[in-house]
Design an enzyme around this catalytic site. Structure first.
Site, PDB file in Angstrom:
ATOM      1  CB  CYS A  67      16.500  69.987  55.676  1.00 15.03           C
ATOM      2  SG  CYS A  67      17.390  70.167  54.094  1.00 15.03           S
ATOM      3  CG  HIS A 105      15.582  74.094  54.415  1.00 16.64           C
ATOM      4  ND1 HIS A 105      16.008  73.093  55.272  1.00 16.64           N
ATOM      5  CD2 HIS A 105      14.399  74.556  54.945  1.00 16.64           C
ATOM      6  CE1 HIS A 105      15.151  72.975  56.268  1.00 16.64           C
ATOM      7  NE2 HIS A 105      14.165  73.843  56.095  1.00 16.64           N
ATOM      8  CG  ASP A 119      11.836  73.348  58.681  1.00 20.38           C
ATOM      9  OD1 ASP A 119      12.433  72.266  58.817  1.00 20.38           O
ATOM     10  OD2 ASP A 119      12.262  74.269  57.963  1.00 20.38           O
TER      11      ASP A 119
END
Length: 267
Positions: A67, A105, A119
């Protein structure tokens, strides 16, 4: 940043406008072209959260990432294209429904006429931007998403009714994620040190290579095969993910976690 090289990595021409339609295209193409993978952790490669290092890895060396890497570089691309894009921290929910630690995250919020959640670094997630201020379910090729108000002004993101993560409203610089990225890459308690994965969506579902297990989901039907040989695994990385690996990652439990290669590099 070499914007044209990054767009070529995604298979996209330089857009004429920084609008929602382009944002939708960029997110979906990024997910299809750049895999979610944690191979660096098991290759003894450094995890460097700087724009130059991420560009070198993802664009020049044609790799993926997790991420902080994927969303960190994608946010920089969006800004270079004229978007108001900022990183936001999130707490990933445990299976028991409790949120994980802060900065667990990194996601992106893009401000257009209204804010949108973007995302490309959470594995199985939305293919398209999600309306951050939406109160109704948002259908997406990845499932049905619902964004709900949470304590302290945060936002809970649910996929098919299951909580995924709790998003902070405040923006964060990429440097804020360096300590947690180091923990994720080195701690024996981290999910990433205990697993080896490379995954991306496809036009019909998803394909994942976990060690020597190749898992394909096609129209909701899951198929799994054990590849068995290093040659087959290496071929799968190239055919399914276009990853030109010169060597294979070490299986979890044998990775060089204390070699010093994974020391964090500050921007």
């Amino acid at each position: 940043m070499d914007v044209d090289a990054y767009l070529a990595r995604l298979g996209v021409d330089r857009p004429a406008a920084a609008d929602l339609a382009t944002l939708r295209l960029l997110q979906e193409r990024h997910l299809l072209a750049v895999p979610f993978e944690n191979l660096s952790i098991h290759l003894g490669e450094p995890v460097e959260l700087t724009e130059d290092a991420l560009f070198d890895k993802i664009v020049r060396r044609h790799r993926g990432g997790f991420c902080y890497e994927l969303n960190g570089l994608f946010a920089a691309l969006l800004r270079a294209l004229g978007y108001d894009a900022e990183l936001h921290a999130a707490q990933v929910f445990h299976p028991d429904g409790t949120p994980g630690p802060p900065l667990d995250h990194a996601a992106i919020v893009v401000s257009l006429a209204e804010p949108w959640l973007v995302d490309v670094g959470f594995g199985k997630f939305s293919r398209l931007p999600l309306r951050l201020s939406g109160v109704d379910a948002q259908p997406d090729p990845g499932g049905d998403f619902l964004l709900l108000d949470a304590p302290h002004g945060d936002v809970d993101v649910l996929l098919d009714g299951v909580p995924q993560y709790r998003l902070e409203r405040r923006p964060r610089p990429l440097a804020d994620f360096v300590p947690m990225a180091w923990w994720q890459a080195t701690s024996p308690a981290s999910h990433f040190t205990k697993s080896l994965t490379c995954s991306r969506p496809t036009s019909q579902g998803r394909v994942t290579l976990s060690g020597d297990r190749l898992i394909e989901t096609v129209d909701g039907v899951r198929h799994e095969v054990v590849l068995g040989t290093e040659a087959a695994v290496r071929l799968a990385y190239r055919v399914y993910f276009d990853l030109p690996l010169t060597r294979l990652p070490t299986p979890p439990g044998e990775s060089p976690l204390t070699s010093g290669a994974l020391s964090p590099t500050l921007p």
